[in-house]
Write a protein that holds these residues in place. Structure first.
Motif, mmCIF file in Angstrom:
data_model
loop_
_atom_site.group_PDB
_atom_site.id
_atom_site.type_symbol
_atom_site.label_atom_id
_atom_site.label_comp_id
_atom_site.label_asym_id
_atom_site.label_seq_id
_atom_site.Cartn_x
_atom_site.Cartn_y
_atom_site.Cartn_z
ATOM 1 N N GLY A 132 -3.710 11.751 -3.592
ATOM 2 C CA GLY A 132 -2.820 11.545 -4.728
ATOM 3 C C GLY A 132 -2.386 10.105 -4.808
ATOM 4 O O GLY A 132 -2.057 9.501 -3.795
ATOM 5 N N ASP A 133 -2.436 9.546 -5.987
ATOM 6 C CA ASP A 133 -2.049 8.147 -6.137
ATOM 7 C C ASP A 133 -1.376 7.971 -7.485
ATOM 8 O O ASP A 133 -2.064 7.909 -8.487
ATOM 9 C CB ASP A 133 -3.286 7.256 -6.039
ATOM 10 N N PRO A 134 -0.113 7.948 -7.629
ATOM 11 C CA PRO A 134 0.869 8.099 -6.560
ATOM 12 C C PRO A 134 1.033 9.561 -6.158
ATOM 13 O O PRO A 134 0.689 10.471 -6.911
ATOM 14 C CB PRO A 134 2.159 7.554 -7.181
ATOM 15 N N LEU A 135 1.578 9.760 -4.995
ATOM 16 C CA LEU A 135 1.806 11.090 -4.452
ATOM 17 C C LEU A 135 2.850 11.811 -5.296
ATOM 18 O O LEU A 135 3.891 11.246 -5.624
ATOM 19 C CB LEU A 135 2.301 10.965 -3.006
ATOM 20 N N ALA A 136 2.572 13.046 -5.650
ATOM 21 C CA ALA A 136 3.514 13.842 -6.435
ATOM 22 C C ALA A 136 4.747 14.166 -5.587
ATOM 23 O O ALA A 136 4.636 14.397 -4.376
ATOM 24 C CB ALA A 136 2.857 15.121 -6.924
ATOM 25 N N LEU A 137 5.904 14.198 -6.217
ATOM 26 C CA LEU A 137 7.148 14.485 -5.509
ATOM 27 C C LEU A 137 7.109 15.863 -4.861
ATOM 28 O O LEU A 137 7.576 16.028 -3.730
ATOM 29 C CB LEU A 137 8.345 14.368 -6.457
ATOM 30 N N GLU A 141 9.309 8.127 9.602
ATOM 31 C CA GLU A 141 8.044 7.444 9.849
ATOM 32 C C GLU A 141 6.877 8.419 9.861
ATOM 33 O O GLU A 141 5.782 8.094 9.397
ATOM 34 C CB GLU A 141 8.110 6.635 11.144
ATOM 35 N N ILE A 142 7.100 9.611 10.366
ATOM 36 C CA ILE A 142 6.042 10.617 10.342
ATOM 37 C C ILE A 142 5.798 11.081 8.910
ATOM 38 O O ILE A 142 4.652 11.277 8.492
ATOM 39 C CB ILE A 142 6.372 11.797 11.280
ATOM 40 N N VAL A 143 6.870 11.254 8.130
ATOM 41 C CA VAL A 143 6.719 11.621 6.720
ATOM 42 C C VAL A 143 5.877 10.566 5.998
ATOM 43 O O VAL A 143 4.939 10.904 5.265
ATOM 44 C CB VAL A 143 8.095 11.798 6.035
ATOM 45 N N ILE A 144 6.182 9.303 6.215
ATOM 46 C CA ILE A 144 5.439 8.223 5.564
ATOM 47 C C ILE A 144 3.981 8.228 6.022
ATOM 48 O O ILE A 144 3.060 8.131 5.201
ATOM 49 C CB ILE A 144 6.088 6.845 5.841
ATOM 50 N N ASP A 145 3.764 8.384 7.318
ATOM 51 C CA ASP A 145 2.409 8.415 7.854
ATOM 52 C C ASP A 145 1.596 9.552 7.248
ATOM 53 O O ASP A 145 0.468 9.369 6.796
ATOM 54 C CB ASP A 145 2.447 8.558 9.382
ATOM 55 N N ARG A 146 2.172 10.741 7.206
ATOM 56 C CA ARG A 146 1.462 11.905 6.680
ATOM 57 C C ARG A 146 1.310 11.822 5.160
ATOM 58 O O ARG A 146 0.328 12.309 4.603
ATOM 59 C CB ARG A 146 2.166 13.202 7.075
ATOM 60 N N ALA A 147 2.269 11.203 4.488
ATOM 61 C CA ALA A 147 2.145 11.015 3.040
ATOM 62 C C ALA A 147 1.008 10.046 2.725
ATOM 63 O O ALA A 147 0.268 10.231 1.758
ATOM 64 C CB ALA A 147 3.458 10.506 2.457
ATOM 65 N N MET A 148 0.864 9.022 3.557
ATOM 66 C CA MET A 148 -0.226 8.065 3.357
ATOM 67 C C MET A 148 -1.582 8.725 3.612
ATOM 68 O O MET A 148 -2.595 8.302 3.059
ATOM 69 C CB MET A 148 -0.052 6.848 4.265
ATOM 70 N N ALA A 164 0.837 -1.207 0.000
ATOM 71 C CA ALA A 164 0.000 0.000 0.000
ATOM 72 C C ALA A 164 0.870 1.255 0.000
ATOM 73 O O ALA A 164 0.565 2.223 -0.715
ATOM 74 C CB ALA A 164 -0.923 -0.010 1.215
ATOM 75 N N GLU A 165 1.948 1.264 0.789
ATOM 76 C CA GLU A 165 2.860 2.415 0.801
ATOM 77 C C GLU A 165 3.543 2.577 -0.544
ATOM 78 O O GLU A 165 3.658 3.694 -1.054
ATOM 79 C CB GLU A 165 3.903 2.243 1.913
ATOM 80 N N GLN A 166 3.993 1.486 -1.123
ATOM 81 C CA GLN A 166 4.647 1.550 -2.431
ATOM 82 C C GLN A 166 3.697 2.093 -3.496
ATOM 83 O O GLN A 166 4.089 2.927 -4.314
ATOM 84 C CB GLN A 166 5.153 0.171 -2.848
ATOM 85 N N ASP A 167 2.465 1.633 -3.475
ATOM 86 C CA ASP A 167 1.486 2.084 -4.468
ATOM 87 C C ASP A 167 1.127 3.552 -4.281
ATOM 88 O O ASP A 167 1.044 4.306 -5.251
ATOM 89 C CB ASP A 167 0.214 1.235 -4.398
ATOM 90 N N HIS A 168 0.905 3.954 -3.031
ATOM 91 C CA HIS A 168 0.470 5.332 -2.781
ATOM 92 C C HIS A 168 1.609 6.332 -2.972
ATOM 93 O O HIS A 168 1.399 7.406 -3.523
ATOM 94 C CB HIS A 168 -0.121 5.468 -1.376
ATOM 95 N N LEU A 169 2.798 5.981 -2.518
ATOM 96 C CA LEU A 169 3.908 6.926 -2.601
ATOM 97 C C LEU A 169 4.559 6.938 -3.974
ATOM 98 O O LEU A 169 4.983 7.993 -4.444
ATOM 99 C CB LEU A 169 4.946 6.610 -1.523
#
Length: 174
Positions: free
Chosen positions: A133-138, A122-129, A94-99
């Protein structure tokens, strides 16, 4: 949502200068942001505040928020060990797909450069999730990284700040 977050970062660059969320909502409305964008940003900011406070509470006495956590069993929740230098972060599907590959590569770059400690990662990943956006823009991930630094009351190193704020589309290769 990200326009609201950029506005908050630029106008309240010291996180402790930011008003409470209900006051911030009124100020953002007065500036002219749409109600649904404000609501999404406030929910996201609330999650960021909770994550940052929980991280700071779990840190060993005497360590700073921006410093890498000292590996002790006292700082880790029961049943868990603190991350060591040889640890490897495995991302869920799920993280790989979303990010997406670009965002994960950028997080890896920041971490391997020593400017993004594991607790902030870990907070960056949590807040990015939690971001749309799918995937999340850089560019959106870069805003999230800035906001995580902001939540800890830190400013990234000048070169990191330049990387986070630089628009790579206008770079000219020599």
């Amino acid at each position: 949502m990200f326009e609201v977050l950029v506005y908050v970062y630029e106008n309240y660059w010291q996180g402790d200068a930011c008003p409470e969320l209900h006051q911030l909502s009124r100020k953002l409305t007065a500036v002219g942001f749409e109600a649904d964008e404000i609501q999404a940003a406030l929910v996201w900011l609330n999650g960021l505040n909770i994550a940052a406070q929980n991280t700071q509470v779990g840190m060993p006495a005497g360590s700073q928020a921006g410093a890498p956590p000292v590996p002790t069993t006292a700082s880790a929740p029961p049943g868990f060990q603190a991350q060591t230098a040889g640890s490897l972060r495995v991302y869920s599907v799920a993280e790989q797909d979303h990010l997406g590959a670009q965002a994960l590569g950028f997080v890896s770059f920041l971490e391997s450069s020593g400017v993004l400690p594991s607790h902030m990662r870990e907070i960056v990943i949590d807040r990015a999730m939690a971001a749309p956006g799918d995937p999340l823009a850089l560019d959106d991930l870069k805003i999230i990284v800035l906001m995580v630094y902001w939540s800890f009351g830190e400013e990234p190193d000048a070169l990191v700040l330049d990387e986070l704020c630089d628009d790579a589309d206008f770079r000219v290769a020599h």
